[in-house]
Design a protein around this motif. Structure first.
Motif, short mmCIF file in Angstrom:
data_model
loop_
_atom_site.label_atom_id
_atom_site.label_comp_id
_atom_site.label_asym_id
_atom_site.label_seq_id
_atom_site.Cartn_x
_atom_site.Cartn_y
_atom_site.Cartn_z
N GLU A 56 -5.99 -5.42 -8.02
CA GLU A 56 -5.74 -6.04 -6.62
C GLU A 56 -4.28 -6.11 -6.26
N GLY A 57 -4.02 -5.93 -5.13
CA GLY A 57 -2.59 -5.64 -4.71
C GLY A 57 -1.71 -4.42 -5.32
N ASN A 58 -0.67 -4.28 -5.26
CA ASN A 58 0.29 -3.30 -5.85
C ASN A 58 0.91 -3.97 -7.40
N PHE A 77 -5.48 -5.86 0.33
CA PHE A 77 -4.81 -4.65 0.61
C PHE A 77 -3.64 -4.56 -0.38
N PRO A 78 -3.14 -3.53 -1.08
CA PRO A 78 -4.24 -2.76 -1.42
C PRO A 78 -5.16 -3.33 -2.42
N TYR A 79 -6.37 -2.35 -2.41
CA TYR A 79 -7.59 -2.74 -3.59
C TYR A 79 -8.04 -1.55 -3.94
N THR A 80 -7.59 -1.15 -5.17
CA THR A 80 -8.19 0.07 -5.91
C THR A 80 -9.41 -0.05 -6.94
N CYS A 108 0.89 -1.22 0.01
CA CYS A 108 0.06 0.10 -0.09
C CYS A 108 0.89 1.18 -0.02
N MET A 109 1.95 1.20 0.80
CA MET A 109 2.81 2.56 0.79
C MET A 109 3.60 2.58 -0.11
N LYS A 110 4.08 1.47 -0.93
CA LYS A 110 4.70 1.61 -2.28
C LYS A 110 3.76 2.19 -3.22
N LEU A 111 2.50 1.88 -3.44
CA LEU A 111 1.58 2.04 -4.53
C LEU A 111 1.27 3.68 -4.35
N TYR A 154 -17.51 -2.95 -1.46
CA TYR A 154 -16.43 -3.23 -2.30
C TYR A 154 -15.24 -3.93 -2.10
N ASN A 155 -15.02 -4.43 -0.92
CA ASN A 155 -13.65 -5.36 -0.59
C ASN A 155 -13.94 -6.28 0.27
#
Length: 141
Positions: A124-126, A107-110, A50-53, A101-102
Motif C-alpha cells: 500500500e502506498g510507496n 494509490f499506489p497500490y500494488t 505513484c510516479m516516484k514508485l 482488488y482496490n
C-alpha cells in the motif's frame, strides 16, 4: 517532423513497455509461462507517490530484468488530466479491477497475484523500497 520530435519518438519506440493493461491477457500469459502477475494501481498524472514508485523501482533495470523472467506486469491507471484520458473500454477494465482488488481506492497500490488472480501479497502506498528490496519481497511472497 522536427528533430526533437523525431528523437523523442525514436526513444519511445526503442524502450519496450513491459506493462500491460488487460488482466485477462495477463492471466493467460501467466498460466502459459508459469509466472506471477504484478498488478499496480496508479494515478500517472496526479499521484506523486505513484510516479516516484514507477521511477525508482518499476523503471529500474534491475526490476525490469527480474520481471521479464518472473512476472506479467499489469498497470491499472486512473489519470485525471483530459489529455491523458483512457479509452472507454480501458476505463471499464480498470474500474472492474479496482472493484475487485482496490476497494479502498489506494494509490499506489500494488498486488502480487497468481495466474488465477488470487492475491499473494500487497503493498500500500510507496513503500520506499529499493529495486533489490522490492525484488526480495517478491521472492518471499
Amino acid at each position: 517532423m522536427n528533430f526533437l520530435a523525431s528523437l523523442l519518438l525514436s526513444a519511445m519506440l526503442s524502450v519496450p513497455s513491459f506493462w500491460g493493461t488487460n488482466m485477462e491477457q495477463a492471466q493467460q500469459q501467466a498460466k502459459q509461462e508459469s509466472k506471477l502477475i504484478l498488478l499496480n494501481f496508479s494515478g500517472s498524472d496526479w499521484c506523486g507517490p505513484c510516479m516516484k514508485l514507477r521511477r525508482d523501482v518499476f523503471d529500474s533495470d534491475e526490476f525490469l530484468a527480474y520481471a521479464k523472467d518472473k512476472l506479467v506486469l499489469v498497470n491499472a491507471d486512473f489519470p485525471r488530466q483530459k489529455k491523458n484520458r483512457l479509452d472507454a473500454e480501458q476505463v471499464k477494465r480498470n474500474e472492474a479491477l479496482a472493484e475487485k482488488y482496490n476497494t479502498k481506492g489506494t494509490f499506489p497500490y500494488t498486488l502480487l497475484l497468481d495466474a488465477n488472480g488470487r492475491v499473494l501479497k500487497t503493498w500500500e502506498g510507496n513503500s520506499g523500497l529499493t529495486p533489490s528490496q522490492f525484488i526480495d519481497e517478491l521472492k518471499q511472497r
